[in-house]
Write a protein that holds these residues in place. Structure first.
Motif, short mmCIF file in Angstrom:
data_model
loop_
_atom_site.label_atom_id
_atom_site.label_comp_id
_atom_site.label_asym_id
_atom_site.label_seq_id
_atom_site.Cartn_x
_atom_site.Cartn_y
_atom_site.Cartn_z
N UNK A 280 0.82 -1.21 0.00
CA UNK A 280 0.00 0.00 0.00
C UNK A 280 0.86 1.27 0.00
N UNK A 281 2.01 1.19 0.66
CA UNK A 281 2.94 2.34 0.59
C UNK A 281 3.41 2.55 -0.85
N UNK A 282 3.59 1.43 -1.57
CA UNK A 282 4.07 1.55 -2.96
C UNK A 282 3.01 2.21 -3.84
N UNK A 283 1.77 2.22 -3.38
CA UNK A 283 0.69 2.84 -4.16
C UNK A 283 0.45 4.29 -3.75
N UNK A 284 1.27 4.80 -2.86
CA UNK A 284 1.20 6.23 -2.51
C UNK A 284 0.56 6.53 -1.16
N UNK A 285 0.11 5.51 -0.43
CA UNK A 285 -0.48 5.76 0.89
C UNK A 285 0.64 5.89 1.94
N UNK A 286 0.35 6.64 3.01
CA UNK A 286 1.31 6.76 4.12
C UNK A 286 0.65 6.17 5.36
N UNK A 287 1.41 5.38 6.09
CA UNK A 287 0.84 4.80 7.32
C UNK A 287 0.90 5.82 8.45
N UNK A 288 -0.20 5.92 9.18
CA UNK A 288 -0.22 6.87 10.30
C UNK A 288 0.72 6.41 11.41
N UNK A 289 0.73 5.12 11.70
CA UNK A 289 1.56 4.61 12.80
C UNK A 289 3.03 4.60 12.38
N UNK A 290 3.88 5.05 13.30
CA UNK A 290 5.31 5.09 12.94
C UNK A 290 5.90 3.69 12.94
N UNK A 291 6.96 3.54 12.17
CA UNK A 291 7.63 2.23 12.05
C UNK A 291 8.03 1.73 13.42
N UNK A 292 7.92 0.44 13.64
CA UNK A 292 8.30 -0.12 14.93
C UNK A 292 7.11 -0.23 15.87
N UNK A 293 6.05 0.53 15.58
CA UNK A 293 4.87 0.49 16.46
C UNK A 293 3.59 0.29 15.65
N UNK A 294 3.73 -0.42 14.53
CA UNK A 294 2.57 -0.64 13.67
C UNK A 294 1.85 -1.92 14.04
N UNK A 295 0.53 -1.83 14.06
CA UNK A 295 -0.30 -2.99 14.38
C UNK A 295 -0.23 -4.00 13.23
N UNK A 296 -0.49 -5.26 13.56
CA UNK A 296 -0.56 -6.29 12.52
C UNK A 296 -2.02 -6.58 12.14
N UNK A 297 -2.94 -6.00 12.89
CA UNK A 297 -4.35 -6.33 12.68
C UNK A 297 -5.07 -5.37 11.73
N UNK A 298 -4.51 -4.17 11.57
CA UNK A 298 -5.12 -3.21 10.65
C UNK A 298 -4.06 -2.23 10.16
N UNK A 299 -4.40 -1.51 9.08
CA UNK A 299 -3.52 -0.44 8.59
C UNK A 299 -4.33 0.84 8.48
N UNK A 300 -3.75 1.91 8.98
CA UNK A 300 -4.40 3.22 8.91
C UNK A 300 -3.67 4.05 7.87
N UNK A 301 -4.33 4.25 6.73
CA UNK A 301 -3.64 4.72 5.52
C UNK A 301 -4.04 6.14 5.16
N UNK A 302 -3.08 7.04 5.22
CA UNK A 302 -3.33 8.43 4.85
C UNK A 302 -3.28 8.53 3.32
N UNK A 303 -4.29 9.24 2.77
CA UNK A 303 -4.42 9.31 1.30
C UNK A 303 -3.27 10.09 0.67
N UNK A 304 -2.92 9.72 -0.56
CA UNK A 304 -2.03 10.59 -1.33
C UNK A 304 -2.79 11.87 -1.72
N UNK A 305 -2.09 12.91 -2.11
CA UNK A 305 -2.68 14.17 -2.60
C UNK A 305 -3.80 13.88 -3.62
N UNK A 306 -4.85 14.64 -3.55
CA UNK A 306 -5.84 14.61 -4.64
C UNK A 306 -6.94 13.56 -4.50
N UNK A 307 -6.98 12.86 -3.37
CA UNK A 307 -8.04 11.87 -3.22
C UNK A 307 -9.09 12.38 -2.25
N UNK A 308 -10.34 12.28 -2.67
CA UNK A 308 -11.43 12.68 -1.79
C UNK A 308 -11.92 11.43 -1.06
#
Ligand code: PMP
Length: 381
Positions: A280-308
């Motif tokens: 998902x990062x390769x598709x332009x999303x950014x994870x809200x949780x910082x590396x090292x403290x990311x859950x394995x049960x879900x991903x919280x994905x911040x949109x790339x520019x221009x997505x509503x």
């Protein structure tokens, strides 16, 4: 033709056929000897799997009720309590504890980050606390708290109980109650156990049970450990009607977990999460949780520019997956994707492909197949 819609919100998670079948069984009396045997077997399994010499409670209700049950049985009006919050669900304890008349101190992190265990230790040295609460995975931020390290810190404070909200973690993230210094752990059936909503599962270690004894009669009724203990010991007894079909469903979930192996289940969650997140990062999303403290049960994905947000989630829905929106300051900026429980590998590949299709239809510059390729490479390595 209409496509099947995949349930990819962070709970309820998909319910597999054999668990659905248990919910579709003809309901029996709660005193039915077969059911009593099934319920008792389930309770024994839950104690062994999550390693406590204390007690386990399986009660009809949701995760929020379990939060209340944890607080009700370990604290009394006027006690000090320390809430470690990594987001919306960590904050939910504030209201519960204030209504109970506790003196509440809150340590909050910026969303996406954690409160360092060293800071928690400092705070515990300043004041006596009856309990500390930690949300293992805050579903609002996708942050996984270092529960193991916090448990180590708490071992230096024998009069303070560690209460862990495992609603978005238990059966996906490693949790062993006594070993990790957890005194109360709880979850809801609809998350990594992969059962429909409606059951709360709560483990209370020996220290928590001892605390309950010191409290005498508590003001709460339905969530009182003392009301449920005789039933958990002998489920043919009655206090309040058990959710018979959900209990069977949970039993089937535990059977599936035992067949997979709990450690193998944790490893699978880790591998899937890393592969999903990289794709998902390769598709332009950014994870809200910082590396090292990311859950394995879900991903919280911040949109790339221009997505509503709304249009994108509508596209995802049209294309066949249901995801959840961001909460609070992240509403409109992020979506939340669950990948916990008895999730199917075909579905995961399909989910990434669906997100690629929605990006394409949002006129994003997306190379179709890129995320799918990364996901498959990661899963095969
Ligand atoms: N804690 C966490 C971490 C959660 O994710 C949730 C639900 N999303 C809750 C508590 C509350 O659970 P419920 O909705 O089952 O009451």
């Amino acid at each position: 033709m209409k496509n099947r819609k995949l349930l990819m919100i962070p709970g309820p998670s998909p319910v597999v056929r054999s668990i659905q079948d248990q919910m579709g069984r003809e309901t029996v009396a709660f005193g039915d000897p077969e059911f009593v045997k099934d319920f008792k077997g389930l309770l024994d399994d839950l104690k062994v799997m999550f390693k406590t010499n204390g007690e386990v409670f399986v009660v009809a209700g949701t995760g929020t009720m379990a939060m209340e049950m944890a607080i009700a049985n370990t604290t009394k009006r006027g006690d000090n309590i320390l809430l470690v919050s990594h987001g919306f669900f960590g904050d939910r304890f504030i209201d519960i504890c204030e209504r109970k008349g506790l003196n509440v101190d809150v340590m909050s992190s910026e969303w996406g980050k954690i409160v360092p265990p060293s800071e928690i230790e400092k705070k515990l040295n300043e004041k006596d606390y009856a309990a500390v609460t930690v949300t293992h995975v805050d579903t609002a931020t996708g942050v996984c708290a270092p529960v193991d390290e916090i448990g180590q810190v708490l071992k230096k404070f024998p009069n303070t109980l560690l209460i862990v909200d495992g609603v978005c973690a238990t059966a996906g993230e490693p949790e062993y109650v006594d070993e990790m210094g957890i005194d109360v752990l709880f979850t809801g059936s609809q998350k990594a156990f992969g059962v429909s909503p409606g059951l709360a599962i709560l483990w209370a270690g020996p220290k928590a049970m001892e605390r309950r004894r010191t409290l005498g009669t508590i003001p709460e009724y339905y969530v009182d450990f003392d009301k449920w203990l005789p039933i958990m010991d002998n489920p043919s007894k009655y206090f309040a009607t058990p959710a018979i079909n959900l209990i069977w469903a949970l039993k089937e979930s535990v059977r599936i977990i035992k067949e997979e192996g709990l450690e193998a289940r944790f490893a699978r969650h880790r591998k899937v999460a890393q592969a999903m997140q990289k794709a998902l990062e390769s598709l332009g999303f950014t994870l809200l949780a910082e590396k090292g403290h990311r859950a394995v049960t879900l991903s919280n994905l911040i949109y790339p520019e221009g997505i509503d947000d709304l249009s994108f989630r509508n596209l995802l829905s049209e294309e066949g997956i249901m995801v959840a929106g961001g909460l609070a300051a992240y509403a409109g900026k992020m979506f939340r994707l669950g990948h916990m429980g008895n999730i199917d590998m075909h579905d995961l590949v399909s989910v990434i492909a669906t997100i690629e299709r929605a990006l394409y239809r949002s006129e994003q510059n997306v190379e179709l197949g890129k995320g799918v390729g990364i996901f498959m490479h990661e899963m095969l390595s």
